[in-house]
Design a protein around this motif. Structure first.
Motif, PDB file in Angstrom:
ATOM      1  N   GLN A 157       1.146  -1.286  -0.296  1.00 39.50           N
ATOM      2  CA  GLN A 157       0.045  -0.508   0.229  1.00 39.50           C
ATOM      3  C   GLN A 157       1.483   1.223   0.438  1.00 39.50           C
ATOM      4  N   GLN A 161       0.790  -0.145  -3.988  1.00 41.52           N
ATOM      5  CA  GLN A 161       0.067  -1.136  -5.092  1.00 41.52           C
ATOM      6  C   GLN A 161      -0.908  -1.737  -4.424  1.00 41.52           C
ATOM      7  N   GLY A 162      -1.207  -0.374  -3.648  1.00 40.54           N
ATOM      8  CA  GLY A 162      -2.655  -0.735  -2.728  1.00 40.54           C
ATOM      9  C   GLY A 162      -3.563  -1.969  -3.280  1.00 40.54           C
ATOM     10  N   GLN A 163      -3.849  -1.880  -4.836  1.00 36.30           N
ATOM     11  CA  GLN A 163      -5.603  -2.563  -5.158  1.00 36.30           C
ATOM     12  C   GLN A 163      -4.509  -4.609  -5.363  1.00 36.30           C
ATOM     13  N   ALA A 165      -2.134  -5.350  -3.580  1.00 34.05           N
ATOM     14  CA  ALA A 165      -2.156  -6.061  -2.493  1.00 34.05           C
ATOM     15  C   ALA A 165      -4.068  -6.503  -1.658  1.00 34.05           C
ATOM     16  N   GLU A 166      -4.783  -5.790  -1.566  1.00 39.67           N
ATOM     17  CA  GLU A 166      -6.090  -5.700  -1.455  1.00 39.67           C
ATOM     18  C   GLU A 166      -6.595  -6.763  -1.932  1.00 39.67           C
ATOM     19  N   ASN A 194      -5.693  -0.931   5.662  1.00 44.89           N
ATOM     20  CA  ASN A 194      -4.864   0.118   4.339  1.00 44.89           C
ATOM     21  C   ASN A 194      -6.837   0.855   3.454  1.00 44.89           C
ATOM     22  N   TYR A 195      -8.055  -0.086   3.667  1.00 47.85           N
ATOM     23  CA  TYR A 195      -9.227   1.182   3.955  1.00 47.85           C
ATOM     24  C   TYR A 195      -9.153   2.066   4.731  1.00 47.85           C
ATOM     25  N   THR A 197      -6.510   3.660   5.587  1.00 50.04           N
ATOM     26  CA  THR A 197      -6.000   4.693   4.964  1.00 50.04           C
ATOM     27  C   THR A 197      -6.910   5.674   4.210  1.00 50.04           C
ATOM     28  N   ASN A 198      -7.010   4.991   3.193  1.00 47.50           N
ATOM     29  CA  ASN A 198      -8.406   4.394   1.984  1.00 47.50           C
ATOM     30  C   ASN A 198      -9.165   5.809   2.249  1.00 47.50           C
TER      31      ASN A 198
END
Length: 242
Positions: A157, A161-163, A165-166, A194-195, A197-198
């Protein structure tokens, strides 16, 4: 006999009472994985007080217990000092240590380095240590491998590369037969982070509720605590102060 029955804590107690430090050390080394997997932090702290300091510092597998005990209580500076001692002991005793022992030790070392690198804001280096740890540690080390996945997800994240990673974390979680162990729980943990953070608060709440439910089933109090922590953060953002 106690060891054969799987009653390791009792076996360690009697070995200590008899003065057989070699047996105490062997039983501790044998039991570390299971103590970590059940998140038994108190036992880790008790173990490192059972052996004389000099004896503890003579074997890398014993000293690794001290590394974990310092890590779970967040004494990160002291943890890294002891970890460097473990690395030096391995280097000095390579000829006498069997290959499997060295591999598992190096896997644990990579795990701890991934934690340290993440908290020093080095996500790329963290990812390198995570991949090394996953390659070295057996599947049965669910706590340590879960910790690796936590910092893998967070670092992906942090490096854009957040998506990816998810998707990785969800796929890993869905593919597991046992969704209640420490590894599975630590796949959900970076998702919550991560959620948040977004700003995806509802998704974070949903995953946190799953974490609480599964951690309750498997009696993993640390992960249950994290679930409640995330629920609290979400409620705070929603101004639901009660």
């Amino acid at each position: 006999w106690l060891e054969e029955q799987g009653m390791l804590d009792e076996a360690i107690h009697h070995a200590r009472e008899s003065g057989d430090l070699e047996m105490v050390a062997r039983l501790m080394e044998k039991g570390l994985k299971d103590v970590l997997n059940r998140e038994d932090h108190l036992t880790l702290e008790q173990w490192i007080r059972l052996l004389p300091e000099g004896y503890l510092h003579s074997r890398p597998s014993l000293l690794m217990i001290k590394v974990w005990a310092l890590g779970v209580t967040w004494h990160l500076g002291a943890m890294m000092k002891v970890l460097h001692q473990v690395e030096a002991l391995i280097e000095a005793g390579k000829a006498t240590l069997d290959t499997d022992t060295v591999q598992v030790l190096r896997g644990q070392i990579a795990t701890v380095h991934s934690l340290d690198s993440y908290f020093h804001n080095q996500p790329v280096r963290t990812l390198e240590y995570c991949r090394e740890g996953l390659a070295l540690l057996p599947q049965s080390w669910t706590y340590a491998r879960g910790l690796i996945m936590l910092f893998l997800g967070l670092s992906m994240q942090a490096s854009g590369q957040g998506q990816v990673a998810e998707r990785l974390l969800f796929d890993q979680y869905e593919s597991r037969d046992d969704k209640t162990d420490g590894f599975a729980m630590r796949l959900l943990l970076p998702l919550c982070f991560n959620y948040l953070t977004n700003g995806n608060l509802e998704q974070s709440r949903q995953v946190a509720n799953i974490m609480i439910e599964q951690a309750t089933r498997s009696n993993l109090p640390v992960m249950k605590g994290w679930g409640h922590y995330f629920i609290g953060l979400v409620k705070y953002q929603w101004n639901e102060m009660d």
